[in-house]
Write a protein that holds these residues in place. Structure first.
Motif, PDB file in Angstrom:
ATOM      1  N   ARG A  81       0.831  -1.210   0.000  1.00 43.86           N
ATOM      2  CA  ARG A  81       0.000   0.000   0.000  1.00 43.86           C
ATOM      3  C   ARG A  81       0.866   1.260   0.000  1.00 43.86           C
ATOM      4  O   ARG A  81       0.569   2.239  -0.699  1.00 43.86           O
ATOM      5  CB  ARG A  81      -0.900  -0.019   1.246  1.00 43.86           C
ATOM      6  CG  ARG A  81      -1.782   1.219   1.450  1.00 43.86           C
ATOM      7  CD  ARG A  81      -2.991   1.216   0.524  1.00 43.86           C
ATOM      8  NE  ARG A  81      -2.677   1.797  -0.762  1.00 43.86           N
ATOM      9  CZ  ARG A  81      -2.694   3.095  -1.037  1.00 43.86           C
ATOM     10  NH1 ARG A  81      -3.007   3.966  -0.116  1.00 43.86           N
ATOM     11  NH2 ARG A  81      -2.423   3.527  -2.248  1.00 43.86           N
ATOM     12  N   GLN A 141      -2.661  -7.777   3.098  1.00 42.06           N
ATOM     13  CA  GLN A 141      -3.597  -6.758   3.554  1.00 42.06           C
ATOM     14  C   GLN A 141      -4.968  -7.378   3.829  1.00 42.06           C
ATOM     15  O   GLN A 141      -5.391  -8.312   3.148  1.00 42.06           O
ATOM     16  CB  GLN A 141      -3.710  -5.669   2.491  1.00 42.06           C
ATOM     17  CG  GLN A 141      -2.383  -4.954   2.237  1.00 42.06           C
ATOM     18  CD  GLN A 141      -2.470  -3.988   1.088  1.00 42.06           C
ATOM     19  OE1 GLN A 141      -2.953  -2.875   1.236  1.00 42.06           O
ATOM     20  NE2 GLN A 141      -1.996  -4.404  -0.080  1.00 42.06           N
ATOM     21  N   LYS A 142      -5.656  -6.819   4.807  1.00 45.48           N
ATOM     22  CA  LYS A 142      -6.913  -7.393   5.279  1.00 45.48           C
ATOM     23  C   LYS A 142      -7.937  -7.527   4.164  1.00 45.48           C
ATOM     24  O   LYS A 142      -8.727  -8.476   4.137  1.00 45.48           O
ATOM     25  CB  LYS A 142      -7.482  -6.533   6.415  1.00 45.48           C
ATOM     26  CG  LYS A 142      -8.703  -7.125   7.099  1.00 45.48           C
ATOM     27  CD  LYS A 142      -9.118  -6.323   8.308  1.00 45.48           C
ATOM     28  CE  LYS A 142     -10.337  -6.930   8.981  1.00 45.48           C
ATOM     29  NZ  LYS A 142     -10.133  -8.329   9.396  1.00 45.48           N
ATOM     30  N   LYS A 143      -7.911  -6.598   3.225  1.00 45.99           N
ATOM     31  CA  LYS A 143      -8.900  -6.639   2.144  1.00 45.99           C
ATOM     32  C   LYS A 143      -8.777  -7.907   1.293  1.00 45.99           C
ATOM     33  O   LYS A 143      -9.701  -8.251   0.565  1.00 45.99           O
ATOM     34  CB  LYS A 143      -8.780  -5.403   1.259  1.00 45.99           C
ATOM     35  CG  LYS A 143      -7.481  -5.301   0.486  1.00 45.99           C
ATOM     36  CD  LYS A 143      -7.469  -4.122  -0.463  1.00 45.99           C
ATOM     37  CE  LYS A 143      -7.636  -2.820   0.260  1.00 45.99           C
ATOM     38  NZ  LYS A 143      -7.621  -1.652  -0.640  1.00 45.99           N
ATOM     39  N   SER A 144      -7.626  -8.589   1.385  1.00 42.56           N
ATOM     40  CA  SER A 144      -7.432  -9.814   0.598  1.00 42.56           C
ATOM     41  C   SER A 144      -7.882 -11.066   1.331  1.00 42.56           C
ATOM     42  O   SER A 144      -7.783 -12.169   0.789  1.00 42.56           O
ATOM     43  CB  SER A 144      -5.950  -9.958   0.219  1.00 42.56           C
ATOM     44  OG  SER A 144      -5.513  -8.862  -0.561  1.00 42.56           O
ATOM     45  N   ASP A 145      -8.381 -10.920   2.565  1.00 39.09           N
ATOM     46  CA  ASP A 145      -8.770 -12.092   3.369  1.00 39.09           C
ATOM     47  C   ASP A 145      -9.792 -12.973   2.674  1.00 39.09           C
ATOM     48  O   ASP A 145      -9.771 -14.202   2.802  1.00 39.09           O
ATOM     49  CB  ASP A 145      -9.341 -11.648   4.722  1.00 39.09           C
ATOM     50  CG  ASP A 145      -8.255 -11.311   5.728  1.00 39.09           C
ATOM     51  OD1 ASP A 145      -7.086 -11.636   5.461  1.00 39.09           O
ATOM     52  OD2 ASP A 145      -8.583 -10.710   6.768  1.00 39.09           O
ATOM     53  N   ASN A 205      -4.018  -4.699  -7.091  1.00 39.40           N
ATOM     54  CA  ASN A 205      -4.937  -3.634  -6.692  1.00 39.40           C
ATOM     55  C   ASN A 205      -4.278  -2.258  -6.796  1.00 39.40           C
ATOM     56  O   ASN A 205      -4.898  -1.286  -7.245  1.00 39.40           O
ATOM     57  CB  ASN A 205      -5.409  -3.882  -5.258  1.00 39.40           C
ATOM     58  CG  ASN A 205      -6.501  -2.924  -4.832  1.00 39.40           C
ATOM     59  OD1 ASN A 205      -7.528  -2.792  -5.486  1.00 39.40           O
ATOM     60  ND2 ASN A 205      -6.275  -2.245  -3.716  1.00 39.40           N
TER      61      ASN A 205
END
Length: 467
Positions: A177, A218-222, A283
């Motif tokens: 990021r 990153q959490k969004k990839s969980d 992303n």
């Protein structure tokens, strides 16, 4: 008298017109047609860790779109399958055998860096910038880049903070990021009147070696792959591990297999983490492309994407890179030039040392005569054109106790390699029928002549690429 006056008036008028003509000529800044260039380098992304390569499990829509609309090199390779030497080769356009840089060689020779692609671009009117993992010991980045920040995983932190130690505002963020945001900020503020080359080097999807969990995303990839049971690796049976010489079976490739893959739970976690981290890069690429469009730069910005080396994902019960199998030698390579309206999938053997030559070609600058690579732009422009390269040298020369140095050659259909410290260990594969490199033909008497020919070819290329 009048003739003299009229003559003088005529000269004056001509001078005035000449000056006006020069004033009306658009400045170099306004007429710049040379493209902007963004070079994206990923860390440990192997050739098939890409949706466009036919991988149904990984989520890489941005990379896939670049490949679909650009030129995708399906047989791209690195000349040396390790980050340090490969990155030095990308900067200098030279084989490891020439630049001599590895983890134990100290700093890279300044004479090689004087003709690195960023310095040449700076000398020829480009704005240059770098963010991310530089990966080469060199103290003069200001000579290469107008703007830069060099950083990598924090190896002293044995947990997720190794990847989450950079901050944006008050928030600690993942290095992926952070690198993406540095790119967005640069694109938003760069002088639009001059061409730029922005080099981005993501630390992902490299494992965080000192951490028990190894992979942090990153959490969004969980949600990615959450309900998926990842298939077992190819060649995971004992026989393929036992075929390796003892110094491989007891080396770092095996040690890191224990760290990441030796139980089903570790394997599932590591493989999903590896893919999720690549999706995180993907992303950021989407955000970068949106920022380019917002700034009116998308039509004249070439994007090049490459991995710095390949990677074993449990094949042969191994992890890491270093060895000369295709798992660790082959990488993704995409050249997306929005000015070219045709898409190509190229079968040509493209190399990491071709990237700097390609960048200079895009900038309309001649590459140094001592560089080993060649520009890929003729293929980007014409697709099926041949690079006239039928054999390439591949090598890993770092002489480390737990990583055996090796050297060999690859053609479209064949692979030959040997271990430098014990050349009796040789491997020969007919890749056309054996793409997974299962059937070693080196000891088959029917291939003795072929083996001898490849030995001589390897020796000859070594001489050519030795300074």
């Amino acid at each position: 008298m009048y003739k003299i006056i009229f003559f003088c008036l005529g000269i004056t008028l001509l001078l005035m017109l000449s000056c006006k003509s020069k004033e009306e000529q658009p400045s170099e800044a306004n007429t710049q047609k040379r493209p902007n260039i963004i070079f994206i380098l990923t860390d440990d992304q192997r050739f098939d860790a890409l949706g466009y390569a036919g991988n149904p499990l990984i989520h890489t829509p941005q990379m896939d779109e670049l490949a679909k609309n650009g030129t995708y090199f399906k047989n791209a390779m690195v000349t040396t399958p390790i980050c340090a030497a490969s990155r030095a080769s990308i900067l200098t356009g030279l084989y490891e055998r020439t630049h001599g840089y590895d983890f134990t060689s100290g700093k890279i020779g300044s004479s090689y860096m004087q003709t690195s692609y960023p310095i040449i671009l700076k000398e020829n009117g480009y704005q240059t910038a770098f963010y991310g993992k530089y990966g080469v010991k060199y103290d003069s980045l200001e000579k290469q880049f107008d703007t830069y920040e060099s950083y990598d995983r924090n190896g002293k932190l044995p947990d997720r903070r190794g990847y989450y130690y950079k901050t944006l505002g008050k928030d600690s963020v993942h290095l992926t990021r952070y690198t993406g945001q540095k790119a967005l900020d640069y694109i938003d503020t760069v002088d639009k009147g001059k061409p730029f080359c922005l080099s981005l080097s993501f630390s992902a999807p490299h494992a965080h070696d000192n951490a028990e969990e190894q992979y942090f995303w990153q959490k969004k990839s969980d949600l990615l792959l959450q309900e998926v049971d990842m298939p077992e690796p190819d060649l995971a049976e004992d026989e393929f591990f036992n075929q390796q010489p003892k110094f491989v079976r007891e080396g770092f490739n095996r040690s890191r297999w224990y760290w990441r893959y030796d139980t089903p739970e570790k394997y599932q976690h590591s493989l999903k983490g590896y893919y999720r981290m690549i999706s995180g890069i993907d992303n950021e690429i989407g955000k970068i492309r949106t920022e380019l469009k917002k700034n009116g730069l998308d039509k004249n910005t070439v994007i090049i994407l490459m991995g710095d080396n390949g990677y074993f994902l449990g094949e042969r019960q191994l992890a890491g890179k270093w060895l000369l199998y295709d798992n660790s030698v082959r990488v993704p390579l995409i050249v997306y030039d929005p000015r070219e309206k045709k898409h190509y999938d190229s079968d040509e053997m493209a190399l990491n040392i071709d990237v700097p030559a390609t960048i200079l070609d895009l900038a309309d600058v001649k590459k140094p005569t001592n560089w080993h690579g060649k520009s890929l732009m003729p293929i980007v422009k014409n697709g099926g054109i041949s690079s006239e390269r039928d054999t390439v040298l591949i090598e890993h020369l770092w002489d480390f106790e737990h990583i055996p140095p090796s050297e060999g050659i690859r053609t479209k259909d064949w692979k030959y390699f040997r271990y430098v410290n014990n050349k009796s260990f040789e491997e020969l594969y007919y890749l056309k029928d054996d793409p997974k490199e299962i059937n070693n033909l080196a000891s088959d008497p029917n291939y003795k002549d072929k083996l001898d020919a490849f030995r001589k070819s390897c020796d000859a290329l070594i001489v050519i690429h030795t300074e």
